[in-house]
Design an enzyme around this catalytic site. Structure first.
Site, PDB file in Angstrom:
ATOM      1  N   THR A 196     -27.785   2.589 -21.130  1.00 49.17           N
ATOM      2  CA  THR A 196     -27.943   2.713 -22.517  1.00 49.17           C
ATOM      3  C   THR A 196     -27.279   1.463 -23.271  1.00 49.17           C
ATOM      4  O   THR A 196     -27.758   1.045 -24.373  1.00 49.17           O
ATOM      5  CB  THR A 196     -27.590   4.014 -23.174  1.00 49.17           C
ATOM      6  OG1 THR A 196     -25.979   3.967 -22.885  1.00 49.17           O
ATOM      7  CG2 THR A 196     -27.955   5.266 -22.611  1.00 49.17           C
ATOM      8  N   MET A 241     -27.468   2.701 -29.136  1.00 42.02           N
ATOM      9  CA  MET A 241     -28.074   3.735 -29.648  1.00 42.02           C
ATOM     10  C   MET A 241     -28.154   4.716 -28.189  1.00 42.02           C
ATOM     11  O   MET A 241     -29.270   5.427 -28.023  1.00 42.02           O
ATOM     12  CB  MET A 241     -29.229   3.543 -30.068  1.00 42.02           C
ATOM     13  CG  MET A 241     -30.210   2.726 -29.288  1.00 42.02           C
ATOM     14  SD  MET A 241     -31.775   2.507 -30.302  1.00 42.02           S
ATOM     15  CE  MET A 241     -33.047   1.656 -29.157  1.00 42.02           C
ATOM     16  N   HIS A 242     -26.780   5.203 -27.514  1.00 34.31           N
ATOM     17  CA  HIS A 242     -26.939   5.920 -26.416  1.00 34.31           C
ATOM     18  C   HIS A 242     -27.971   7.082 -26.402  1.00 34.31           C
ATOM     19  O   HIS A 242     -28.642   7.055 -25.446  1.00 34.31           O
ATOM     20  CB  HIS A 242     -25.537   6.264 -26.046  1.00 34.31           C
ATOM     21  CG  HIS A 242     -24.655   5.479 -26.084  1.00 34.31           C
ATOM     22  ND1 HIS A 242     -24.188   4.574 -24.995  1.00 34.31           N
ATOM     23  CD2 HIS A 242     -23.471   4.929 -26.596  1.00 34.31           C
ATOM     24  CE1 HIS A 242     -23.288   3.836 -24.990  1.00 34.31           C
ATOM     25  NE2 HIS A 242     -22.584   3.989 -26.336  1.00 34.31           N
ATOM     26  N   ASP A 243     -27.831   7.900 -27.450  1.00 36.87           N
ATOM     27  CA  ASP A 243     -28.242   9.337 -27.187  1.00 36.87           C
ATOM     28  C   ASP A 243     -29.955   9.020 -27.452  1.00 36.87           C
ATOM     29  O   ASP A 243     -30.758   9.943 -27.004  1.00 36.87           O
ATOM     30  CB  ASP A 243     -27.977  10.059 -28.412  1.00 36.87           C
ATOM     31  CG  ASP A 243     -26.480  10.740 -27.904  1.00 36.87           C
ATOM     32  OD1 ASP A 243     -26.074  10.401 -26.771  1.00 36.87           O
ATOM     33  OD2 ASP A 243     -25.805  10.925 -29.042  1.00 36.87           O
TER      34      ASP A 243
END
Length: 322
Positions: A196, A241-243
């Site tokens: 990510t 924007m990991h998620d």
């Protein structure tokens, strides 16, 4: 009918991007959103989820509040240092008021209701601590066949972010993470921070989002505290924007390249608590040890294609898969 999807989340700036990605994707049937403690306390994560859905014009999507603490040990601290005091850079109140009352059942009961009513297996995207999912699978094993797969944002293969060894979501409730990743037999994709972080977006990407319209401008307005944090962490002006990376995989299976790997979660009280221990040795070497559960770990993607996919969906431009 598109992807049947439930998001379990602790908004959080990147969670807000992820919810919006699903809510605005025409090929997603967003059945519900459940909330969990994490980046900020449960009351704030729940209100944030409701407000983001209102921003997206999705009063049809039910929201239920879940676990307010980990299964066993207290969470040592929140992630206000990255997400701000309210989880959204202090700007949650700028979002629309919730358009739908909070569900009168808790997260686990809403998950059971939605899964039992579904006509086909459902993808669940847990993008916060895994407490709700662990409780669901422990208390309601009969719903396992109704879960197509879990697409989990969490873990780090080489390092952590909240400690040298542990990523925030797994560290927040290691016992729940071990239950889900190691002890359960539900298909899972783990999307770790190693990947990510490589999908980070810059100011040009954020500018395109901001200029795209009301929703894009509102999302960009949530990022100042998050941007300050990642300006230091990345060494350049952008955000991770990991998620949203995990939710992109939940929407478009195969957009991330995966490798099936044995995994364990460190639940000790030492300095590596919350670490995801992934065995990348040759198979014959790994087989000499006590076997651990194997999951599909996301290890690569077309970075520019992934960024374009997410931006396209957030801005109403379609976002074809690369």
């Amino acid at each position: 009918m598109g992807t049947q999807l439930i998001i379990d989340t602790d908004p959080g700036v990147d969670d807000a991007f992820a919810i919006t990605l699903a809510a605005l994707s025409p090929d997603v049937d967003l059945l519900g959103v459940t909330t969990v403690f994490g980046n900020v306390p449960l009351a704030a994560t729940t209100r944030n989820a409701q407000r983001v859905l209102a921003l997206c014009g999705r009063p049809d999507v039910p929201v239920a509040a879940g676990a307010e603490r980990p299964l066993v040990y207290p969470q040592p601290h929140r992630a206000r240092y990255a997400h701000g005091l309210d989880g959204l850079s202090g700007r949650a109140e700028a979002l629309p008021e919730p358009a739908r009352e909070l569900a009168q059942v808790d997260a686990v009961n809403l998950l059971v209701t939605l899964l039992e009513a579904a006509q086909e297996p459902v993808t669940i995207a847990p993008i916060g601590p895994l407490t709700n999912i662990a409780a669901l699978l422990a208390a309601h094993p009969s719903v396992r066949p109704k879960i197509d797969r879990l697409v989990i944002m969490g873990g780090g293969l080489s390092q952590g972010n909240v400690t040298p060894a542990a990523e925030f979501n797994i560290w927040s409730d290691p016992e729940a993470a071990r239950r889900v990743l190691v002890e359960e037999e539900v298909p899972a994709v783990l999307v770790p921070m190693d990947l990510t972080v490589r999908c980070a977006v810059d100011t040009d990407w954020l500018g395109a989002l901001r200029e795209s319209g009301t929703v894009g401008a509102a999302l960009d307005a949530l990022t100042p505290d998050y941007r300050d944090y990642y300006r230091k962490a990345l060494g350049w002006n952008g955000i991770v924007m990991h998620d949203a990376v995990a939710v992109a995989e939940a929407i478009s299976q195969g957009i991330l390249e995966t490798e099936r790997l044995p995994i364990d979660v460190d639940c000790t009280q030492g300095p590596s608590r919350g670490a995801t221990v992934v065995d990348r040795r040759r198979a014959e070497a790994a087989e000499r040890e006590e076997p651990h559960s194997a999951v599909d770990v996301a290890v690569d993607t077309d970075l520019d294609g992934l960024r374009a996919f997410v931006l396209g969906r957030l801005t109403g431009g379609g976002g074809d898969r690369p």
